[in-house]
Design a protein around this motif. Structure first.
Motif, short mmCIF file in Angstrom:
data_model
loop_
_atom_site.label_atom_id
_atom_site.label_comp_id
_atom_site.label_asym_id
_atom_site.label_seq_id
_atom_site.Cartn_x
_atom_site.Cartn_y
_atom_site.Cartn_z
N ALA A 71 -19.80 -0.15 0.79
CA ALA A 71 -18.53 -0.78 0.42
C ALA A 71 -18.26 -1.96 1.35
CB ALA A 71 -17.40 0.24 0.52
N GLY A 72 -17.78 -3.07 0.82
CA GLY A 72 -17.50 -4.25 1.60
C GLY A 72 -16.19 -4.10 2.34
N PRO A 73 -15.88 -5.02 3.26
CA PRO A 73 -14.62 -4.95 4.00
C PRO A 73 -13.43 -5.11 3.07
CG PRO A 73 -15.75 -7.04 4.38
CD PRO A 73 -16.70 -6.16 3.63
N GLU A 74 -12.29 -4.62 3.55
CA GLU A 74 -11.10 -4.60 2.71
C GLU A 74 -10.61 -6.00 2.36
OE1 GLU A 74 -7.85 -2.67 4.57
OE2 GLU A 74 -6.72 -2.38 2.72
N ASP A 75 -10.82 -6.97 3.27
CA ASP A 75 -10.35 -8.33 3.01
C ASP A 75 -11.40 -9.18 2.31
OD1 ASP A 75 -12.16 -8.51 5.03
OD2 ASP A 75 -10.91 -9.75 6.35
N PHE A 76 -12.50 -8.56 1.83
CA PHE A 76 -13.55 -9.25 1.08
C PHE A 76 -14.19 -10.37 1.89
CE2 PHE A 76 -10.21 -7.92 -1.94
CZ PHE A 76 -10.91 -6.93 -2.61
N SER A 77 -14.21 -10.25 3.19
CA SER A 77 -14.77 -11.31 4.02
C SER A 77 -16.28 -11.44 3.87
CB SER A 77 -14.43 -11.05 5.51
OG SER A 77 -14.94 -9.78 5.91
N PRO A 96 -18.45 -15.01 -0.66
CA PRO A 96 -18.28 -16.46 -0.51
C PRO A 96 -16.82 -16.84 -0.69
CG PRO A 96 -20.12 -15.93 -1.97
CD PRO A 96 -19.40 -14.66 -1.72
N PRO A 97 -16.41 -18.00 -0.19
CA PRO A 97 -14.99 -18.37 -0.21
C PRO A 97 -14.35 -18.32 -1.59
CG PRO A 97 -16.23 -19.88 1.17
CD PRO A 97 -17.24 -19.01 0.51
N GLU A 98 -15.00 -18.89 -2.61
CA GLU A 98 -14.37 -18.94 -3.93
C GLU A 98 -14.21 -17.54 -4.52
OE1 GLU A 98 -12.52 -20.72 -7.16
OE2 GLU A 98 -13.03 -21.48 -5.18
N LEU A 145 -9.03 -11.73 -3.62
CA LEU A 145 -7.76 -11.56 -2.92
C LEU A 145 -6.58 -11.75 -3.87
CD1 LEU A 145 -8.58 -13.43 0.41
CD2 LEU A 145 -8.12 -10.98 0.17
N GLN A 146 -6.69 -12.76 -4.74
CA GLN A 146 -5.62 -12.99 -5.71
C GLN A 146 -5.48 -11.80 -6.66
OE1 GLN A 146 -3.42 -15.69 -5.82
NE2 GLN A 146 -2.39 -14.29 -7.23
N GLN A 147 -6.63 -11.25 -7.11
CA GLN A 147 -6.59 -10.08 -7.98
C GLN A 147 -5.95 -8.90 -7.26
OE1 GLN A 147 -10.59 -9.39 -9.28
NE2 GLN A 147 -10.72 -11.28 -10.48
N LYS A 148 -6.27 -8.74 -5.98
CA LYS A 148 -5.70 -7.63 -5.20
C LYS A 148 -4.19 -7.79 -5.07
CE LYS A 148 -6.19 -3.92 -2.68
NZ LYS A 148 -6.68 -2.65 -3.26
N VAL A 149 -3.74 -9.02 -4.82
CA VAL A 149 -2.30 -9.28 -4.71
C VAL A 149 -1.59 -8.96 -6.02
CG1 VAL A 149 -0.57 -11.10 -4.41
CG2 VAL A 149 -2.52 -10.96 -2.85
N PHE A 168 -2.63 -9.30 2.33
CA PHE A 168 -3.59 -9.97 1.45
C PHE A 168 -3.15 -11.40 1.13
CE2 PHE A 168 -4.97 -5.60 0.64
CZ PHE A 168 -6.34 -5.76 0.73
N GLU A 169 -1.84 -11.64 1.02
CA GLU A 169 -1.37 -13.01 0.80
C GLU A 169 -1.72 -13.90 1.98
OE1 GLU A 169 2.76 -12.68 -0.05
OE2 GLU A 169 2.45 -12.60 -2.23
N GLY A 170 -1.63 -13.33 3.21
CA GLY A 170 -2.02 -14.10 4.39
C GLY A 170 -3.51 -14.44 4.36
#
Length: 568
Positions: free
Chosen positions: A330-336, A339-341, A347-351, A408-410
């Protein structure tokens, strides 16, 4: 030809009519089996369509945004409708053929039974008449013989001289009596014979032909009925052919809607990394003692981090995202790890998902609050304190979800700012997609690839779910374009020539930088016409020029004037 004229063997008719009923029942059985096959086929088609339908709220459902998979989904839906038409065939055949013919067979059997019962009654009647005729004939024959014997006895007695006159008279009277009885028997026999002949004629020329004719009509109706049923059998199929054809047309239409270019573009939008391709690697001359450097845009360069650059032969994989094997864990929670895009989209989907969860929890809390109010007003309906624990849980859940949203917004905002910063560093006015460049204070919608620069302009940017950036009045998302060497170039540029004049239709207070105030009815010079952004560039004198809304002025262009200069 009528059966009553040419057909006399009842046994054959009974056998033939029973065979006709057997044929009808066999056809009914055939149609029943056909309906069962249609239902079975429809069920199998529905199960097949259901089997390949995407599961709701699953990863598989996301794959159906491509034209090819949408066409496949349309095919599955049409196959479901296609199966429905086979169910219609089964239902119509059951009601119009099987049901109707089953009732008709019962009526046919009753009618056949009645006709042959009438035939048997007629046959019994003529046989009774024949027996009566035979009895009358035998009686007449017997009486004639007895009268003849009585006559012979009388003649013998009359010739005998030894017989008294009384005995002779008695023999004479007996002979006369027997003769009279013979005459009566003859008359009865004649009457019975005449009656029998009449009954026989009526039997063979009226009753039996009528019964046979009824049986003939019954058989002909049976033949017509089975023919009509066969026609209905075909019509039931023919009625659904247009709908089945429409289903097939829709499948063809769905197949024709497959767009490989569009699907490829969607793949790009879904999986693009947001990284710029690496630049050329500089030649490292080992013949001279010099510091080894690489291009600023090389594969492993991190701007200004001061770290040594890994080589291709090192263990670092750099940013070759398409060729890196993904970690199965499993990847990190913040999807780091993305790739950026892709990270921005995740992140937007998570928000959005967290906001939906918050709304659900708030709806539940509102419902419980209303329930508590009802309990307070009507204690007999329930205990108001029983919902307090649940309300407290909902409040805690909402607070946790809001903290998650802020986190996640941050992260999302950081990715957006990084993308904008990268775009601003790599793009200049020469790559701006807008022509002319937006004026100071304009509201603009820019993607990360379209963020340009314009001297002394500030563009507040805020990310949006579709990947674009729109202007908002939030100070947290403002980003000032860094000053560049282009400022001096714009200061020294020559003034644009006039291309016409304009008349101000309304008063406009130019409060934003780059705009100019005009009064209603004022005449001004046009130096740059509207390029589709809703603004016209005008000049009052050499020192006063700026933009006004195109809808506020009436423009009179000079046909001989050269086109306005624009920043392209």
């Amino acid at each position: 030809m009528l059966w009553g004229v040419g057909c006399w063997v009842k046994w054959h008719l009974e056998k033939h009519t029973q065979w006709g009923i057997d044929v009808l029942e066999k056809y009914i059985k055939f149609v029943k089996e056909r309906t069962e096959i249609e239902l079975s086929y429809a069920k199998q088609l529905r199960n097949l369509s259901k089997k390949y339908q995407p599961k709701k709220n699953s990863k598989e459902e996301e794959e159906y945004r491509y034209t090819s998979t949408r066409a496949f989904l349309a095919t599955l839906n049409e196959m479901n409708d296609y199966a429905g038409q086979h169910e219609v065939i089964s239902e119509n055949m059951t009601s119009l053929i099987t049901g109707e013919l089953t009732r008709y067979v019962q009526e046919l059997k009753q009618e056949r039974k009645s006709h042959f019962h009438d035939g048997r009654k007629a046959q019994q009647h003529i046989e009774t008449c024949w027996k009566q005729l035979e009895a009358s004939k035998r009686r007449f024959e017997r009486d004639c013989k007895e009268a003849d014997r009585a006559q012979q006895y009388f003649e013998k007695m009359d010739a005998d001289i030894n017989v008294t006159k009384a005995d002779v008279e008695k023999a004479r009277q007996q002979a006369q009596l027997r003769h009279q009885m013979a005459e009566d028997s003859k008359a009865e026999y004649s009457s019975t014979l005449q009656k029998f002949n009449s009954e026989q004629h009526e039997h063979y020329y009226t009753h039996i032909p009528n019964i046979f004719q009824k049986i003939q009509d019954m058989e002909e109706r049976r033949i017509v009925r089975i023919g009509e049923s066969m026609k209905t059998f075909a019509e039931v199929d023919r009625q659904v052919i247009p709908i089945i054809g429409k289903c097939l047309d829709e499948i063809t239409k769905a197949a024709e809607s497959v767009d490989h270019k569009n699907d490829s573009q969607m793949v790009i939008e879904a999986f693009k990394s947001g990284f710029e391709p690496p630049g050329d690697v500089d030649f490292e001359d080992f013949t001279q003692p010099m510091k080894r450097t690489v291009s600023e845009s090389s594969l492993s360069n991190s701007r200004g981090d001061g770290k040594s650059e890994p080589k291709f032969g090192s263990k670092s994989k750099g940013k070759l995202w398409p060729f890196i094997k993904k970690n199965k864990g499993a990847g990190p929670e913040d999807f780091s790890n993305l790739p950026p895009e892709q990270r921005r989209k995740k992140l937007q989907q998570k928000v959005d998902e967290l906001n939906r969860d918050i709304q659900k929890e708030m709806d539940s809390r509102d419902a419980l609050t209303k329930m508590k109010d009802v309990y307070i007003k009507n204690p007999q309906m329930g205990d108001a304190a029983s919902v307090d624990h649940r309300l407290a849980e909902l409040g805690q859940n909402i607070e946790k979800l809001r903290l998650e949203v802020q986190k996640f917004e941050g992260s999302h905002l950081s990715v957006v700012r990084a993308s904008c910063r990268q775009a601003l560093e790599s793009l200049s006015c020469s790559s701006w997609s807008y022509s002319p460049c937006p004026k100071p204070g304009d509201q603009v919608v820019l993607s990360a690839a379209e963020v340009g620069c314009y001297s002394c302009c500030v563009f507040p940017l805020l990310s949006s779910p579709d990947g674009s950036y729109t202007e908002e009045q939030s100070q947290e998302t403002e980003m000032k374009v860094p000053a560049t060497d282009f400022d001096d170039e714009f200061d020294d540029e020559e003034p644009l020539p006039t291309i016409g004049t304009c008349k101000a239709l309304y008063t406009f207070e130019g409060q934003n930088e780059g705009t100019i105030s005009v009064a209603e009815g004022e005449m001004l010079y046009v130096i740059e016409e509207d390029k589709g952004d809703g603004w016209t560039r005008i000049r009052r004198n050499e020192d006063e020029e700026g933009y006004v809304p195109t809808s506020y002025v009436e423009v009179y262009l000079d046909k001989n004037a050269k086109g306005a200069m624009t920043y392209i």
